[in-house]
Scaffold this motif. Sequence first.
Motif, mmCIF file in Angstrom:
data_model
loop_
_atom_site.group_PDB
_atom_site.id
_atom_site.type_symbol
_atom_site.label_atom_id
_atom_site.label_comp_id
_atom_site.label_asym_id
_atom_site.label_seq_id
_atom_site.Cartn_x
_atom_site.Cartn_y
_atom_site.Cartn_z
ATOM 1 N N PHE A 288 0.852 -1.186 0.000
ATOM 2 C CA PHE A 288 0.000 0.000 0.000
ATOM 3 C C PHE A 288 0.891 1.239 0.000
ATOM 4 O O PHE A 288 1.965 1.239 0.606
ATOM 5 C CB PHE A 288 -0.930 -0.006 1.210
ATOM 6 C CG PHE A 288 -1.992 -1.071 1.140
ATOM 7 C CD1 PHE A 288 -3.261 -0.774 0.668
ATOM 8 C CD2 PHE A 288 -1.716 -2.373 1.549
ATOM 9 C CE1 PHE A 288 -4.244 -1.758 0.590
ATOM 10 C CE2 PHE A 288 -2.689 -3.362 1.474
ATOM 11 C CZ PHE A 288 -3.958 -3.048 0.988
ATOM 12 N N PHE A 289 0.422 2.285 -0.686
ATOM 13 C CA PHE A 289 1.276 3.467 -0.840
ATOM 14 C C PHE A 289 0.457 4.759 -0.808
ATOM 15 O O PHE A 289 -0.752 4.767 -1.028
ATOM 16 C CB PHE A 289 2.037 3.394 -2.172
ATOM 17 C CG PHE A 289 1.157 3.442 -3.392
ATOM 18 C CD1 PHE A 289 0.683 4.651 -3.902
ATOM 19 C CD2 PHE A 289 0.780 2.270 -4.037
ATOM 20 C CE1 PHE A 289 -0.140 4.697 -5.028
ATOM 21 C CE2 PHE A 289 -0.043 2.303 -5.161
ATOM 22 C CZ PHE A 289 -0.501 3.525 -5.652
ATOM 23 N N LYS A 290 1.159 5.849 -0.519
ATOM 24 C CA LYS A 290 0.630 7.186 -0.744
ATOM 25 C C LYS A 290 1.678 7.968 -1.522
ATOM 26 O O LYS A 290 2.838 7.542 -1.616
ATOM 27 C CB LYS A 290 0.246 7.874 0.559
ATOM 28 C CG LYS A 290 1.332 7.954 1.613
ATOM 29 C CD LYS A 290 0.750 8.576 2.883
ATOM 30 C CE LYS A 290 1.812 8.669 3.975
ATOM 31 N NZ LYS A 290 1.264 9.307 5.206
ATOM 32 N N THR A 291 1.286 9.106 -2.087
ATOM 33 C CA THR A 291 2.163 9.801 -3.027
ATOM 34 C C THR A 291 2.519 11.230 -2.618
ATOM 35 O O THR A 291 3.456 11.796 -3.164
ATOM 36 C CB THR A 291 1.502 9.881 -4.421
ATOM 37 O OG1 THR A 291 0.341 10.717 -4.342
ATOM 38 C CG2 THR A 291 1.124 8.497 -4.932
ATOM 39 N N LEU A 323 -6.827 12.340 3.907
ATOM 40 C CA LEU A 323 -5.422 12.742 3.788
ATOM 41 C C LEU A 323 -5.209 13.810 2.719
ATOM 42 O O LEU A 323 -4.168 14.462 2.691
ATOM 43 C CB LEU A 323 -4.553 11.522 3.459
ATOM 44 C CG LEU A 323 -4.558 10.373 4.471
ATOM 45 C CD1 LEU A 323 -3.678 9.233 3.964
ATOM 46 C CD2 LEU A 323 -4.100 10.846 5.841
ATOM 47 N N ASN A 324 -6.185 13.937 1.815
ATOM 48 C CA ASN A 324 -6.090 14.872 0.692
ATOM 49 C C ASN A 324 -4.875 14.569 -0.183
ATOM 50 O O ASN A 324 -4.176 15.475 -0.659
ATOM 51 C CB ASN A 324 -6.044 16.334 1.175
ATOM 52 C CG ASN A 324 -6.353 17.309 0.043
ATOM 53 O OD1 ASN A 324 -7.126 17.010 -0.862
ATOM 54 N ND2 ASN A 324 -5.721 18.470 0.084
ATOM 55 N N GLU A 325 -4.634 13.287 -0.396
ATOM 56 C CA GLU A 325 -3.582 12.863 -1.313
ATOM 57 C C GLU A 325 -3.957 11.500 -1.898
ATOM 58 O O GLU A 325 -4.832 10.801 -1.378
ATOM 59 C CB GLU A 325 -2.222 12.790 -0.627
ATOM 60 C CG GLU A 325 -2.090 11.718 0.431
ATOM 61 C CD GLU A 325 -0.677 11.636 1.005
ATOM 62 O OE1 GLU A 325 0.265 11.381 0.221
ATOM 63 O OE2 GLU A 325 -0.515 11.830 2.231
ATOM 64 N N ALA A 326 -3.295 11.146 -2.986
ATOM 65 C CA ALA A 326 -3.573 9.875 -3.636
ATOM 66 C C ALA A 326 -3.011 8.724 -2.816
ATOM 67 O O ALA A 326 -1.893 8.796 -2.288
ATOM 68 C CB ALA A 326 -2.958 9.864 -5.038
ATOM 69 N N ILE A 327 -3.804 7.666 -2.699
ATOM 70 C CA ILE A 327 -3.370 6.439 -2.043
ATOM 71 C C ILE A 327 -3.683 5.273 -2.972
ATOM 72 O O ILE A 327 -4.453 5.399 -3.925
ATOM 73 C CB ILE A 327 -4.060 6.234 -0.682
ATOM 74 C CG1 ILE A 327 -5.591 6.086 -0.862
ATOM 75 C CG2 ILE A 327 -3.740 7.383 0.267
ATOM 76 C CD1 ILE A 327 -6.327 5.690 0.416
ATOM 77 N N GLY A 328 -3.077 4.134 -2.684
ATOM 78 C CA GLY A 328 -3.366 2.974 -3.524
ATOM 79 C C GLY A 328 -2.651 1.734 -3.045
ATOM 80 O O GLY A 328 -2.006 1.718 -1.988
ATOM 81 N N SER A 329 -2.779 0.695 -3.838
ATOM 82 C CA SER A 329 -2.089 -0.566 -3.584
ATOM 83 C C SER A 329 -1.503 -1.052 -4.895
ATOM 84 O O SER A 329 -1.969 -0.679 -5.979
ATOM 85 C CB SER A 329 -3.044 -1.610 -3.000
ATOM 86 O OG SER A 329 -4.090 -1.885 -3.921
#
Length: 365
Positions: A288-291, A323-329
């Motif tokens: 999992f990540f955020k950018t 978070l007001n940012e892109a997240i994903g997996s």
Amino acid sequence: MSLPQTTPLNAFHRQHGGRMVDFAGWDMPVQYKSILEEHKAVRTRCGLFDVSHMGEADVKGPEALRFLQHLVTNDCSKLFPGRVLYTVMCYPHGGVVDDLLVYMRGEGDYLLCINAGNIAKDIAWMQEQAKGFNCTVVDRSADYAQLAIQGPAAVALVQTLTKTDLAGIKYYHFADGEVAGVKCIISRTGYTGEDGVELYCAATAGVRLAEAVVAAGGPFGLELTGLGARDSLRLEAGFPLYGHEITDQITPITAGLGWVVKFDKGPFIGSDVLKAEKEKGSAKKIVFFKTGDRRIVRAETPVLNAAGAVVGRVVSGTLSPILNEAIGSALVDAAATKEALAVDIRGTKLNLSLVKPPFVNLKKS
């Protein structure tokens, strides 16, 4: 082309302004006002989801437990009446057929909740595997409507509609009761990561129950909530979605769901392959990540290492309203998780910060 299937609440959604889309062959609301507003409502107050498209199956008979122990990866012998278990069922090669919930109603009597897009496949698979066991698998999907009220105010809202003590129903437990005069299975599992209640009732009572929840919801800040917010909420919570983090080619070990794979209970479908993978180590891994950037990283976007080589692909991506940012997996080569990873979004390199979910602080009673 066949028309999408509809839940018992289809007219309810349209009357309340739901924007309808085809989701896994179902005509469902993706949103009412906005995904952002609905997401924040669930995190701060409460939201009402129609999840009647989910499938249900009865597993009954003297050998129902023995069959489930063969079918799924988790240990169903730990269940007791009123307890719910999250698990997956796998193919012999280790890939996931589906993830599901197992409700134990009594000895030899279980209710399974399965994913909407997999109902026909899952029922056929389970009925085939049940051959040789003294039990039956019966598709009950058309008999149920299912509502989920999620968020920090959800339990207080539903408590105004029922005499059942909701505080007495622990996380991953359920009870039979009445809500707004409608007989329900009252469950507390939650796919948003927030506290909440899921109500299974007769399909014919679904609209009456939904209208009662809406009528009582004003003081609690209830919002009608669509599938768009449901997906962003589950990703913030770090929960897997079939077809993304788990598939027929992604094993539960690769997906980080080793905690639902219990080898000490005895053999089950795929157990030899999964045990070998656990001992040897997975070649690939779900991360999992955020950018730090608002631009959404879409599924199937290549994941790159520092040298610019492709080492994986994104499987889920959204904007976290909290978070007001892109997240994903992403599914990446296991060795690459020790390297710096990035994606290219229309010519802009975005570095991925790997995180251990959940992405946000989640509190459940």
